[in-house]
Design an enzyme around this catalytic site. Sequence first.
Site, PDB file in Angstrom:
ATOM      1  N   GLU A 141      27.130 -23.770 -70.210  1.00  0.00           N
ATOM      2  CA  GLU A 141      26.730 -25.175 -70.348  1.00  0.00           C
ATOM      3  C   GLU A 141      26.251 -25.775 -69.016  1.00  0.00           C
ATOM      4  OE1 GLU A 141      29.286 -27.852 -72.740  1.00  0.00           O
ATOM      5  OE2 GLU A 141      29.082 -29.237 -71.072  1.00  0.00           O
ATOM      6  N   SER A 201      33.611 -27.912 -69.975  1.00  0.00           N
ATOM      7  CA  SER A 201      33.407 -26.758 -70.855  1.00  0.00           C
ATOM      8  C   SER A 201      32.380 -25.834 -70.213  1.00  0.00           C
ATOM      9  CB  SER A 201      32.885 -27.210 -72.217  1.00  0.00           C
ATOM     10  OG  SER A 201      33.805 -28.101 -72.790  1.00  0.00           O
ATOM     11  N   ARG A 218      23.986 -30.788 -76.348  1.00  0.00           N
ATOM     12  CA  ARG A 218      24.048 -30.433 -74.920  1.00  0.00           C
ATOM     13  C   ARG A 218      22.668 -30.097 -74.346  1.00  0.00           C
ATOM     14  NH1 ARG A 218      27.454 -32.430 -76.360  1.00  0.00           N
ATOM     15  NH2 ARG A 218      29.676 -32.102 -76.180  1.00  0.00           N
TER      16      ARG A 218
HETATM   17  C1  LIG Z   1      36.708 -32.028 -66.062  1.00  0.00           C
HETATM   18  C2  LIG Z   1      35.337 -32.119 -66.707  1.00  0.00           C
HETATM   19  C3  LIG Z   1      35.204 -32.542 -68.027  1.00  0.00           C
HETATM   20  C4  LIG Z   1      33.952 -32.640 -68.615  1.00  0.00           C
HETATM   21  N1  LIG Z   1      33.854 -33.058 -69.921  1.00  0.00           N
HETATM   22  C5  LIG Z   1      32.643 -33.166 -70.516  1.00  0.00           C
HETATM   23  C6  LIG Z   1      32.547 -33.608 -71.878  1.00  0.00           C
HETATM   24  O1  LIG Z   1      33.524 -33.915 -72.524  1.00  0.00           O
HETATM   25  N2  LIG Z   1      31.301 -33.676 -72.432  1.00  0.00           N
HETATM   26  C7  LIG Z   1      30.173 -33.361 -71.729  1.00  0.00           C
HETATM   27  O2  LIG Z   1      29.069 -33.452 -72.299  1.00  0.00           O
HETATM   28  N3  LIG Z   1      30.236 -32.951 -70.432  1.00  0.00           N
HETATM   29  C8  LIG Z   1      31.437 -32.851 -69.825  1.00  0.00           C
HETATM   30  N4  LIG Z   1      31.518 -32.423 -68.517  1.00  0.00           N
HETATM   31  C9  LIG Z   1      30.295 -32.053 -67.796  1.00  0.00           C
HETATM   32  C10 LIG Z   1      29.730 -33.188 -66.896  1.00  0.00           C
HETATM   33  O3  LIG Z   1      30.725 -34.099 -66.538  1.00  0.00           O
HETATM   34  C11 LIG Z   1      28.601 -33.937 -67.564  1.00  0.00           C
HETATM   35  O4  LIG Z   1      27.548 -33.060 -67.897  1.00  0.00           O
HETATM   36  C12 LIG Z   1      28.039 -35.044 -66.653  1.00  0.00           C
HETATM   37  O5  LIG Z   1      27.125 -35.832 -67.368  1.00  0.00           O
HETATM   38  C13 LIG Z   1      27.386 -34.513 -65.403  1.00  0.00           C
HETATM   39  O6  LIG Z   1      27.132 -35.641 -64.570  1.00  0.00           O
HETATM   40  P1  LIG Z   1      26.934 -35.479 -63.014  1.00  0.00           P
HETATM   41  O7  LIG Z   1      26.481 -36.792 -62.496  1.00  0.00           O
HETATM   42  O8  LIG Z   1      28.142 -34.910 -62.407  1.00  0.00           O
HETATM   43  O9  LIG Z   1      25.729 -34.433 -62.980  1.00  0.00           O
HETATM   44  P2  LIG Z   1      25.467 -33.345 -61.839  1.00  0.00           P
HETATM   45  O10 LIG Z   1      26.453 -32.234 -61.987  1.00  0.00           O
HETATM   46  O11 LIG Z   1      25.335 -33.983 -60.530  1.00  0.00           O
HETATM   47  O12 LIG Z   1      24.048 -32.808 -62.313  1.00  0.00           O
HETATM   48  C14 LIG Z   1      23.931 -32.061 -63.493  1.00  0.00           C
HETATM   49  C15 LIG Z   1      22.437 -31.836 -63.794  1.00  0.00           C
HETATM   50  O13 LIG Z   1      21.821 -33.075 -64.089  1.00  0.00           O
HETATM   51  C16 LIG Z   1      20.782 -33.354 -63.150  1.00  0.00           C
HETATM   52  N5  LIG Z   1      20.845 -34.785 -62.863  1.00  0.00           N
HETATM   53  C17 LIG Z   1      21.915 -35.486 -62.396  1.00  0.00           C
HETATM   54  N6  LIG Z   1      21.581 -36.778 -62.287  1.00  0.00           N
HETATM   55  C18 LIG Z   1      20.300 -36.892 -62.685  1.00  0.00           C
HETATM   56  C19 LIG Z   1      19.401 -37.978 -62.797  1.00  0.00           C
HETATM   57  N7  LIG Z   1      19.748 -39.239 -62.470  1.00  0.00           N
HETATM   58  N8  LIG Z   1      18.139 -37.737 -63.250  1.00  0.00           N
HETATM   59  C20 LIG Z   1      17.756 -36.482 -63.589  1.00  0.00           C
HETATM   60  N9  LIG Z   1      18.564 -35.416 -63.496  1.00  0.00           N
HETATM   61  C21 LIG Z   1      19.826 -35.621 -63.049  1.00  0.00           C
HETATM   62  C22 LIG Z   1      21.085 -32.490 -61.943  1.00  0.00           C
HETATM   63  O14 LIG Z   1      19.890 -32.182 -61.216  1.00  0.00           O
HETATM   64  C23 LIG Z   1      21.676 -31.255 -62.586  1.00  0.00           C
HETATM   65  O15 LIG Z   1      20.648 -30.433 -63.077  1.00  0.00           O
HETATM   66  C24 LIG Z   1      32.781 -32.307 -67.885  1.00  0.00           C
HETATM   67  C25 LIG Z   1      32.909 -31.889 -66.554  1.00  0.00           C
HETATM   68  C26 LIG Z   1      34.174 -31.801 -65.963  1.00  0.00           C
HETATM   69  C27 LIG Z   1      34.288 -31.358 -64.545  1.00  0.00           C
END
Ligand SMILES: Cc1cc2nc3c(=O)[nH]c(=O)nc-3n(C[C@H](O)[C@H](O)[C@H](O)COP(=O)(O)OP(=O)(O)OC[C@H]3O[C@@H](n4cnc5c(N)ncnc54)[C@H](O)[C@@H]3O)c2cc1C
Length: 399
Positions: free
Chosen positions: A391, A283, A205
């Site tokens: 996380e 999580s 992570r």
């Molecule tokens: C229901 C649910 C289930 C989930 N299950 C998992 C799981 O099983 N495993 C897991 O690892 N995570 C899980 N997550 C967490 C999340 O989905 C992941 O971390 C996902 O990769 C976040 O993507 P996002 O585009 O929504 O990021 P955002 O929430 O938009 O951004 C998260 C962070 O990443 C940065 N960021 C986003 N895009 C970029 C980019 N292109 N370049 C640089 N920085 C960037 C943002 O600035 C921020 O700091 C879950 C979340 C939810 C709501």
Amino acid sequence: MHLFHGLINSYGVFTACSHVPQTTVRGVADSSLTPLLEDIADISVDSEVSLAQLTTLHVGAQPRLTVRCTTPQAVVDTVTRLDAAGVPLLILGGGSNLLVADDEPLDLVVVRIECAEVSLDPHSGVLRAQAGAVWDDVVDTAVAAGLGGIECLSGIPGSAGATPVQNVGAYGVEIADVLLRVELLDRATGQVSWVPASDLDLAYRYSNLKFTSRGVVLAIELQLTPEGLSAPLRFGELARRLEAQGPGERRPVAAVRQAVLELRQAKGMVLIPGDHDTWSAGSFFTNPVVDPQHASDIQDKVRRLRGDEDAERMPQFPAGENQLKLSAAWLIDRAGFAKGYPGEGAPARLSTRHTLALTNRGSAHTADIVALARTIRDGVKTEFGVVLEPEPIWLGVHI
Ligand SMILES: Cc1cc2nc3c(=O)[nH]c(=O)nc-3n(C[C@H](O)[C@H](O)[C@H](O)COP(=O)(O)OP(=O)(O)OC[C@H]3O[C@@H](n4cnc5c(N)ncnc54)[C@H](O)[C@@H]3O)c2cc1C
């Protein structure tokens, strides 16, 4: 690049990108920022949207502006201009790993990445996705083409570009297992280049993109396997579901994707708009990684509090040299926080299907979620002496 241009033509482009350069402004734009952005192509600017509308926890105040970028060049132009002007930014994908303050307007600009082309070569197994592609669409595309390696990551919300940021993982697979390289905008130099995965310090992570302003991921490139089979099954619950005969067995990718989606749905870990168990950041705490002596001390505490049987069942998995990974969900439960805690009527509760997801039941403010997080963290610390680490990324709030 030639390879991919050809492949895009052969296998289609799955895209939400606009091909006609355009700039649109909605709402009353922050006038001090307008000159910086007005000649950038393929953006739309919105001054009325709040982070509550853009995040899966559905909390968060309004930023100065939200700039939606539908091409990589639009991302580069927007970020480099705003960085040069010293304007604080939030790079946003799907908003599924963020907890954002909502008590006053945010002094920052949200740059939302919406470029979403995906291309692949079914023979070599190389897949490339632009950062704004919906991650589960990328998995679906790979599985439909018979490519293996990311089917265990089915159903994770958010964008492809965010997957390296915290090295997303589930069911025994991490993006680090398949990530070749990322196309990165270096925010210190303004340069764009392909950076190998080995340069990202990918760990559980974590990457050196998380909690930093190092760069913006514009695209990712994955090495998948072309035989139509999954990655070796390493996660007991999934292997049992698929009736695997032994550890490491591989199964058809579509069957594994289906099983993962069913397991995740049962836990509220797939986004469903009206289902408040999924109004979360997934999580909320990482699984603690401790040395064997620490794990044994925790097990002794469980034994004193819950008896021998429970202590023997305490989940612990090897996590590198002389390290064990414990289950945060299990510790939360054994510390007395059951699914649904603190109960009906509370605006923020643990999911009724998973103790590791803190959820907004529809009317929660950020403070409600923070208060619940503190209660859980402090309770686990008091019972077992383990400090749980959040996380998601916290913006404008502290645990
Ligand atoms: C229901 C649910 C289930 C989930 N299950 C998992 C799981 O099983 N495993 C897991 O690892 N995570 C899980 N997550 C967490 C999340 O989905 C992941 O971390 C996902 O990769 C976040 O993507 P996002 O585009 O929504 O990021 P955002 O929430 O938009 O951004 C998260 C962070 O990443 C940065 N960021 C986003 N895009 C970029 C980019 N292109 N370049 C640089 N920085 C960037 C943002 O600035 C921020 O700091 C879950 C979340 C939810 C709501």
